[in-house]
Design a protein around this motif. Structure first.
Motif, PDB file in Angstrom:
ATOM      1  N   HIS A  16       0.825  -1.216   0.000  1.00  0.00           N
ATOM      2  CA  HIS A  16       0.000   0.000   0.000  1.00  0.00           C
ATOM      3  C   HIS A  16       0.850   1.253   0.000  1.00  0.00           C
ATOM      4  N   ASP A  17       2.123   1.043   0.257  1.00  0.00           N
ATOM      5  CA  ASP A  17       2.989   2.199   0.442  1.00  0.00           C
ATOM      6  C   ASP A  17       4.176   2.080  -0.506  1.00  0.00           C
ATOM      7  N   PRO A  18       4.593   3.041  -1.247  1.00  0.00           N
ATOM      8  CA  PRO A  18       4.047   4.405  -1.336  1.00  0.00           C
ATOM      9  C   PRO A  18       2.784   4.491  -2.194  1.00  0.00           C
ATOM     10  N   GLY A  46       8.848 -10.226  -7.868  1.00  0.00           N
ATOM     11  CA  GLY A  46       8.122 -10.690  -6.678  1.00  0.00           C
ATOM     12  C   GLY A  46       8.595 -12.026  -6.131  1.00  0.00           C
ATOM     13  N   LYS A  47       9.756 -12.484  -6.528  1.00  0.00           N
ATOM     14  CA  LYS A  47      10.245 -13.807  -6.082  1.00  0.00           C
ATOM     15  C   LYS A  47      10.495 -13.823  -4.574  1.00  0.00           C
ATOM     16  N   SER A  48      11.241 -12.819  -4.102  1.00  0.00           N
ATOM     17  CA  SER A  48      11.533 -12.785  -2.657  1.00  0.00           C
ATOM     18  C   SER A  48      10.246 -12.642  -1.860  1.00  0.00           C
ATOM     19  N   THR A 203      16.589 -18.299  -8.035  1.00  0.00           N
ATOM     20  CA  THR A 203      17.936 -18.171  -8.586  1.00  0.00           C
ATOM     21  C   THR A 203      17.959 -17.331  -9.858  1.00  0.00           C
ATOM     22  N   HIS A 204      19.118 -16.725 -10.082  1.00  0.00           N
ATOM     23  CA  HIS A 204      19.348 -16.039 -11.357  1.00  0.00           C
ATOM     24  C   HIS A 204      20.290 -16.853 -12.233  1.00  0.00           C
ATOM     25  N   ASP A 205      20.728 -17.969 -11.671  1.00  0.00           N
ATOM     26  CA  ASP A 205      21.747 -18.788 -12.330  1.00  0.00           C
ATOM     27  C   ASP A 205      21.062 -19.794 -13.260  1.00  0.00           C
TER      28      ASP A 205
END
Ligand SMILES: Nc1ncnc2c1ncn2[C@@H]1O[C@H](COP(=O)(O)OP(=O)(O)OP(=O)(O)O)[C@@H](O)[C@H]1O
Ligand SMILES: [Mg+2]
Lengths: 231, 413
Positions: A16-18, A46-48, A203-205
């Motif tokens: 909701h913020d900001p 939005g993975k984390s 992962t990005h690997d």
């Protein structure tokens, strides 16, 4: 017959913020016991955020979350803490260890909290996990004196100490060289295959993801592919 | 299988304390000073109270029973009829003697809380010295009983109280009187009573209470002799002195004795109202100051623990992520506070004990003698209790804040 260990039903989350902003949009998927699952997607998709929800640390979401056949969506904090302690091992993206404690103590603490084994057995087990990750010689150093990659490996050892059902990692190999990444990968493989533990790793690997059992692809808070095929 | 659970919260608290020795020491020092001053000031208060009540009981009893003056009442006072009666209240002329004192004394002695009862008769007198006269008073006593009640031996500086009993003409003089009249033990002295009886007495001793008013005016004589001075018979007695088991209960107990005897019963506190008011003021000020100091010490630890919680915010997030719940986090920081408190309290008690011990042996002189301070267990227990209460609160408030930390918001940073 594959046994479901974790399941989400239409998980949606807003910030909701900001400004009003939907980070997760109707996320529904299943993870099976003994599966090595990876999650990929562009930075900021939005993975984390999803992983924090799966790990039960973030309880502000709509939809249902099942872990080990229990709907834990509306559980109290204390009960969730107990679930995390016993059933989930977590490797964070950045913050890793308690700096004033030795590596060994860091690994032992979740098991001491659980209190199911005597102290010396826990200590022995912690040594084994550190050895597995090539850190036995660092065991008695204060964890703040270790390099980033070493710290990350201690964090992995800590995630393994209670033999959790599910191990979640937010880029668990992000700081590691290819040899160590390879080592972690084979540890994860062995845990899933030999001990039936489940891995969910962001992962990005590409190579890491490619070698896992299944890869989920995310984009702008949605799952766009439950079974990503590498070209 | 039963496994002894390792006190992991305690271990975390201990590690934080050991790895921040400086902060721990500063916080503990605050507690030490707070506790030491608290115990010290309250010991001083207890010392003051003890020495002043001891001084009182050298000359006055716990409760004095006497006949109060009566005020005349209107003779006509018909209820219902609204007739105005003009009256002029006056003190009823009657003598202030206690009727049948032996019976009253026996009645008092039968009370379970009463320890000592002895009659007394005070006579206004003049000490005659050649052409001048010094006014004063002679207190007629039963020497043995009065000695028991007022512990007269302890302040008789010359001669012996017991000689009064064997010598009907004996007189025990206040040191001020003796000095002015230039007499000492064995000399003779002439006195004249308020009813005009003049007698020559033998000085059998001199006492010194360190209350200069008493020392400069008072003399003790046998009660039978005092009755002679008043030209009265042997049942003439104005006061009955009563000591009870616990002098702190005198105020509550006096009305009971008044009702029992039908005479006025005045407790020692009421008899010295001005002095007692000053004492109460002193007690309030000392308590207020000592508690304030303890609170300041509390704020010290509160600040330091607050800071620790802020520094450890990452650790708290990690601990919560790996399965510590809110109560565990509170325990960690409250244990930390209590360990600091314990260190502080141990040194505080030690420090206070040393101060009390040193001052106890410090001679001030004058009316006071040794510095009036003494070891009173309850003050130490109070200090320890308040010390723990303050550290607990000072630890609990930041700990509760720590318990409510949302780990995700920390990890996102
Ligand atoms: N507390 C917050 N308030 C508002 N928006 C937030 C907050 N935390 C994250 N976001 C936004 O939510 C989105 C998802 O963030 P998240 O950290 O889940 O991304 P990610 O996929 O893990 O990225 P990366 O691969 O870089 O780690 C981002 O656009 C981020 O800006
Ligand atoms: Mg991320």
């Amino acid at each position: 017959m594959k046994e479901i260990i974790l399941k989400t039903e239409s998980i949606t989350k807003h910030f909701h913020d900001p400004v009003e902003f939907k980070v997760l949009d109707e996320i529904s998927f299943e993870v099976y016991k003994g599966e090595f699952l990876t999650v990929i997607g562009k930075s900021g998709c939005g993975k984390s955020t999803l992983l924090y929800i799966l790990s039960t640390m973030d309880t502000e979401f709509d939809g249902e979350l099942f872990i080990d056949n229990q709907n834990i969506s509306r559980w109290k904090q204390d009960k969730l803490a107990a679930i995390r302690n016993e059933k989930i091992g977590f490797v964070f993206q950045f913050h890793y260890l308690l700096g004033e404690f030795t590596c060994l103590k860091n690994v032992m603490i979740p098991a001491l909290r659980l209190g199911k084994l005597p102290y010396d057995v826990i200590e022995e087990k912690a040594y084994q996990k550190l050895e597995l990750l090539g850190l036995k010689d660092q065991a008695l150093k204060p964890s703040s004196k270790l390099s980033g990659g070493q710290q990350q490996r201690v964090a992995i050892a800590r995630a393994l100490i209670n033999d959790p059902l599910i191990i979640m990692g937010d880029e668990p190999t992000g700081n590691l060289d290819s040899m160590n990444t390879q080592n972690i990968f084979s540890i994860f493989k062995e845990l899933t295959q030999e001990f039936g533990q489940t891995i969910i790793a962001v992962t990005h690997d590409q190579d890491f993801a490619k070698a896992s059992d299944r890869t989920i692809e995310m984009q702008d808070g949605k799952i766009i592919n439950q079974n990503y095929k590498f070209i | 299988m039963f496994v002894k659970k390792h006190p992991v919260n305690g271990e975390v608290a201990y590690t934080y304390i050991v790895s921040n020795k400086k902060l721990t020491m500063v916080a503990a020092l605050g507690v030490t000073l707070g506790i030491a001053v608290f115990i010290f000031m309250n010991s001083m208060l207890a010392g003051f109270d003890k020495s002043s009540s001891e001084a009182f009981f050298k000359s006055i009893p716990h409760i004095r029973i006497y006949k109060d003056d009566e005020i005349s009442k209107p003779i006509v006072n018909q209820s219902g009829k609204n007739i105005p009666v003009i009256v002029n209240p006056k003190v009823v002329p009657s003598n202030n003697t206690i009727v049948n004192p032996k019976q009253v004394i026996q009645l008092l002695k039968n009370q379970s809380d009463v320890v000592l009862v002895t009659p007394q008769l005070t006579v206004g007198i003049f000490y005659n010295n050649a052409k001048t006269q010094i006014s004063g008073r002679a207190i007629g006593i039963l020497p043995e009983e009065a000695n028991q009640m007022f512990n007269m031996e302890s302040y008789v500086v010359e001669g012996n109280v017991n000689n009064l009993k064997n010598n009907i003409n004996g007189i025990l003089l206040g040191s001020g009187v003796a000095a002015k009249m230039n007499v000492r033990e064995g000399d003779n002295i002439s006195i004249t009573s308020s009813v005009g009886m003049t007698k020559v007495m033998k000085v059998i001793g001199v006492f010194q209470t360190n209350n200069s008013v008493v020392d400069k005016t008072t003399a003790y004589v046998n009660i039978a002799f005092a009755q002679q001075l008043m030209k009265k018979n042997s049942s003439y007695i104005t006061d009955i002195n009563v000591n009870i088991k616990d002098y702190n209960k005198a105020k509550a107990y006096a009305p009971e004795l008044a009702q029992l005897t039908n005479y006025k019963a005045e407790d020692w506190e009421s008899a010295n109202e001005t002095y007692m008011a000053a004492t109460r003021m002193r007690a309030i000020i000392i308590r207020f100051v000592s508690i304030s100091i303890l609170l300041v010490a509390g704020f010290g630890i509160y600040n330091i623990l607050n800071m620790t919680v802020m520094q450890k915010i990452n650790d708290i997030a990690i601990l919560k992520a790996i399965g510590f719940n809110g109560r565990d986090v509170i325990r960690i920081f409250v244990s930390q506070a209590l360990i600091i408190g314990l260190i502080g309290i141990v040194f505080g008690v030690l420090f206070a004990s040393i101060m009390v011990a040193v001052l106890q042996n410090y001679y001030v002189g004058g009316d006071i003698g040794y510095f009036p301070i003494y070891f009173k267990l309850s003050n130490f227990l109070k200090g320890i209790f308040f010390g723990f209460a303050v550290t607990f609160l000072a630890g609990f408030i930041p700990a509760r804040k720590a318990a409510n930390i949302d780990p995700v918001s920390i990890f996102r940073k």
